[in-house]
Design a protein around this motif. Structure first.
Motif: not given
Length: 250
Positions: A194-207, A220-221
Motif C-alpha cells: 500500500g501507498s506510504g508503507l514500507r516493509v520492515v520485516g520478513r519471514a525466511s520464505d520472503g512473506v 502492522g505485524v
C-alpha cells in the motif's frame, strides 16, 4: 522507552475485533476471544483504559462514534477481508466467512486514524487491513507447507512458531530487536504494498511480516504477539511502543 510516562487519562486504547458472536464456529470464536482478551487485560494492567469494540456488531457509524476519543487503536485478527476491498475474487482456497460490515467499519476507523495521526497497531488481519486501506493487495492463499500455519491442527494448536528478520532502521526493531521469534496462524499475506508503507520485516520464505507507515504512527505485524506461547514480553513492548507514540503525538 517509557510508555508509562503517558498519563492514564490520555491512554485510551480501542481494541477493535471482528465480532463477539460466532455461533457457527464456537471453538474458533472461543480462541479468538481469548487472544483479544489478553490484549485488553495486559493493556489495562499497564495503565491503559482499554475497551473492546466488535466492528460487525456495531456497524460503521456506531464504531466511529464509540472510538472517537481513542488515543490509540489496535486492529485485531479474525476472518479474511472480503476480496472486493482489494480487487480480488472469491473462490480461493480456504476461503471462509466474510464480515463486510466489520471490514467497512475498521477501514473507516483506520482512515480517520491516518488523518488524525492516531497511533495504530494492526495484528494479523489488522496488518493486512492496513495494507488494503492504503491501496495494497493480498496473496489470497499461501500454497504448500508454510511456517505460517499449522494446517489441519485443532483450533488451539494452529499457531506456528518461526523467526522474523526486522529492518534495523525500523521503529519496531527499536522495540523488539533485529530478529524475533513469533507465533502466527494465517494463510494470506501482503502482496502489492500500500501507498506510504514500507516493509520492515520478513519471514525466511520472503512473506511480509511487518510494515510501517513512512509518516504516520501506524505499524502492522502479521503474527500474534498476544498468543499464550509468544515470547515473553513481546506484547507488552508493543503496547509500550504505542504509548510512546501517543506521548509523541500529544
Amino acid at each position: 522507552m517509557d510508555g508509562m510516562t503517558v498519563p492514564a487519562a490520555q491512554r485510551r486504547l480501542a481494541v477493535i475485533e471482528v465480532t463477539r458472536f460466532r455461533p457457527h464456529a464456537p471453538e474458533y470464536h472461543a480462541y479468538v476471544d481469548t487472544l483479544n482478551a489478553r490484549v485488553q487485560g495486559l493493556a489495562e494492567a499497564t495503565g491503559w483504559e482499554a475497551t473492546r469494540f466488535a466492528a460487525a456488531d456495531l456497524g460503521e457509524a456506531s464504531l466511529l462514534e464509540l472510538t472517537d476519543d481513542a488515543s490509540a487503536i489496535a486492529l485485531m485478527g479474525g476472518e479474511d477481508l472480503a476480496p472486493e476491498w482489494y480487487g480480488g475474487s472469491s473462490g480461493y482456497r480456504r476461503e471462509g466467512r466474510h464480515y463486510e460490515e466489520a471490514d467497512a467499519g475498521q477501514l473507516a476507523v483506520l482512515q480517520r486514524a491516518l488523518d488524525r495521526g492516531t497511533p495504530v497497531l494492526g495484528v494479523c488481519r489488522g496488518h493486512q487491513l492496513i495494507n488494503v486501506a492504503l491501496g495494497g493487495t493480498l496473496v489470497q492463499h499461501l500454497d504448500g507447507d508454510t511456517v505460517h500455519l499449522n494446517a489441519g491442527a485443532p483450533i488451539d494448536e494452529l499457531m506456528q512458531g518461526h523467526a522474523v528478520a526486522l529492518d534495523d532502521e525500523s521503529r519496531i526493531a527499536t522495540i523488539l530487536g533485529g530478529s524475533v521469534g513469533v507465533r502466527s496462524a494465517h494463510h494470506q499475506a501482503i502482496d502489492l504494498l500500500g501507498s506510504g508503507l514500507r516493509v520492515v520485516g520478513r519471514a525466511s520464505d520472503g512473506v511480509v511480516e511487518a510494515v510501517e507507515h513512512a509518516t504516520a504512527p501506524v505499524t502492522g505485524v502479521q503474527w500474534h504477539p498476544e498468543d499464550r506461547k509468544a515470547p515473553a514480553g513481546q506484547l507488552l513492548r508493543l503496547l509500550d511502543g504505542l504509548a510512546d507514540q501517543v506521548r509523541l503525538a500529544a
